[in-house]
Each structure stands twice: as structure tokens, then as C-alpha cells.
Design an enzyme around this catalytic site. Structure first.
Site, PDB file in Angstrom:
ATOM      1  N   CYS A 282      40.352  42.152  35.020  1.00 27.96           N
ATOM      2  CA  CYS A 282      41.324  42.759  35.935  1.00 27.96           C
ATOM      3  C   CYS A 282      42.747  42.582  35.415  1.00 27.96           C
ATOM      4  O   CYS A 282      43.593  43.452  35.622  1.00 27.96           O
ATOM      5  CB  CYS A 282      41.179  42.171  37.342  1.00 27.96           C
ATOM      6  SG  CYS A 282      39.664  42.740  38.158  1.00 27.96           S
TER       7      CYS A 282
ATOM      8  N   HIS B 115      35.879  44.847  41.055  1.00 21.32           N
ATOM      9  CA  HIS B 115      36.786  43.873  41.652  1.00 21.32           C
ATOM     10  C   HIS B 115      37.883  44.552  42.480  1.00 21.32           C
ATOM     11  O   HIS B 115      38.177  45.731  42.298  1.00 21.32           O
ATOM     12  CB  HIS B 115      37.397  42.997  40.568  1.00 21.32           C
ATOM     13  CG  HIS B 115      36.431  42.022  39.985  1.00 21.32           C
ATOM     14  ND1 HIS B 115      36.793  41.093  39.051  1.00 21.32           N
ATOM     15  CD2 HIS B 115      35.104  41.809  40.219  1.00 21.32           C
ATOM     16  CE1 HIS B 115      35.748  40.354  38.723  1.00 21.32           C
ATOM     17  NE2 HIS B 115      34.703  40.782  39.413  1.00 21.32           N
TER      18      HIS B 115
ATOM     19  N   GLU C 173      41.113  44.292  42.441  1.00 20.89           N
ATOM     20  CA  GLU C 173      42.264  44.802  41.698  1.00 20.89           C
ATOM     21  C   GLU C 173      41.967  46.178  41.109  1.00 20.89           C
ATOM     22  O   GLU C 173      42.798  47.086  41.167  1.00 20.89           O
ATOM     23  CB  GLU C 173      42.662  43.832  40.571  1.00 20.89           C
ATOM     24  CG  GLU C 173      43.039  42.450  41.052  1.00 20.89           C
ATOM     25  CD  GLU C 173      41.870  41.473  41.124  1.00 20.89           C
ATOM     26  OE1 GLU C 173      42.121  40.264  41.145  1.00 20.89           O
ATOM     27  OE2 GLU C 173      40.690  41.906  41.173  1.00 20.89           O
TER      28      GLU C 173
ATOM     29  N   CYS D 118      40.687  37.884  37.232  1.00 19.28           N
ATOM     30  CA  CYS D 118      39.923  37.535  36.041  1.00 19.28           C
ATOM     31  C   CYS D 118      40.572  38.202  34.824  1.00 19.28           C
ATOM     32  O   CYS D 118      41.495  39.010  34.957  1.00 19.28           O
ATOM     33  CB  CYS D 118      38.472  38.005  36.204  1.00 19.28           C
ATOM     34  SG  CYS D 118      38.267  39.809  36.157  1.00 19.28           S
TER      35      CYS D 118
END
Length: 172
Positions: A109, A80, A82, A106
Site C-alpha cells: 500500500c 487493503h 488504502e 504495508c
């Protein structure tokens, strides 16, 4: 005496704009997500977007959202935005920083954001607000005292016209 230009973008529009621009690097056909980490003194210290790990071919791994086997979807493989922004930092420590993300993080993260010491999340979209992942993320953020807020732009849009910029840069 000439006055300064008044139509410059705000810091928050600038940083979210960088996150959005970064998202455009993602090869994911469904969700392009970007993130930009900013120090308390407004320096960009990390940028990331969602994609497969370094050395893992984006031509060989699947981009599907659904398949008979979860191994034939993108989910076990995608890093992801992040995570990539945290890993791509140009500083040793991101404690006290703000992360601008095009999508609310999410739960996975969120754990990374909390563990890294990031103190604030500014997000553009919260399209998964009612999912268990988002509920867990908000619960952890509240417990850890990490602030989060939806991005409120100061302007309606930022447009980049490369040809116009090339002409304007030569203006004296």
C-alpha cells in the site's frame, strides 16, 4: 448574540473518525481497516476499507489468517483499505492529499500511496511496526519524502447514538 458551539470535533478527529467508521464496513473477522483521503483544502476525496474485490464472493473466499496452503487464507484475495480509498476517489488526482488510515500501511500500500502522490499518512495503529513490511514501508516513505505520523486525537471518543441524533436534529 449567540456564540458558536465550542464542543465540535477537530478536522483530524473528523477524518480519522470517518476512516474508523469505514473500517466497520469490513467483513474481515480479524482486521477491520479503514482509510480516508483528504485534499489540502480539507475535502474528503476517497474512502475505503479492506475486503475482497468487486464480484468476488466474501462467502466463498477464505477469511483465514493461516492454512496449509496460502490459497486458503485471505491474503491473496483481500484489497487493503488504502488501495480501495485510492480507487474510490472522486477526483482525478490525489497529489498533495493526506490519507488517514486506521493501520500503518504495508509495503504494498505504501507503493500505491507514493505512486498516487499522496504527501502525508496519518495512522491510528502501528501494530506491525517491527515487521519487514513496515520497515520497508518506512524506508520507501522516507526516500520518497512522504510524511507520516501517528494520530493524536484531540478528544477521547466520538460516539454516535442514532436515536439521540434523530431527536436532536428536530431541535429548533
Amino acid at each position: 448574540m449567540t456564540e458558536k458551539r465550542k464542543d465540535y470535533i477537530s478536522w483530524s478527529d473528523y477524518f480519522m473518525g470517518i476512516a474508523i467508521l469505514s473500517a466497520h464496513r469490513s467483513k474481515d473477522p480479524n482486521s477491520q481497516v479503514g482509510a480516508c483521503i483528504v485534499s489540502p483544502d480539507r475535502k474528503i476525496v476517497g474512502i475505503g476499507y479492506n475486503g475482497f474485490p468487486v464480484g468476488c464472493s466474501d462467502d466463498e473466499l477464505p477469511w483465514a489468517r493461516e492454512a496449509e496452503s496460502s490459497l486458503d487464507t485471505k491474503y491473496p484475495y483481500v484489497c487493503h483499505a488504502e488501495l480501495n480509498a485510492i480507487l474510490n476517489t472522486n477526483v482525478r488526482d490525489v497529489r498533495g492529499c493526506t490519507i488517514y488510515a486506521t493501520l500503518f500501511p504495508c509495503n504494498e500500500c505504501t507503493k500505491l500511496v507514493i505512486q498516487a502522490g499522496i504527501s502525508k499518512i496519518v495512522y491510528l495503529s502501528d501494530k506491525y511496526h517491527d515487521t519487514d513490511s513496515s520497515r520497508a514501508a518506512r524506508r520507501m516513505l522516507d526516500m520518497a519524502g512522504v510524511a507520516y505520523e501517528q494520530f493524536q486525537p484531540d478528544g477521547d471518543r466520538i460516539a454516535i447514538d442514532f436515536a439521540q441524533e434523530a431527536r436532536d436534529v428536530t431541535r429548533i
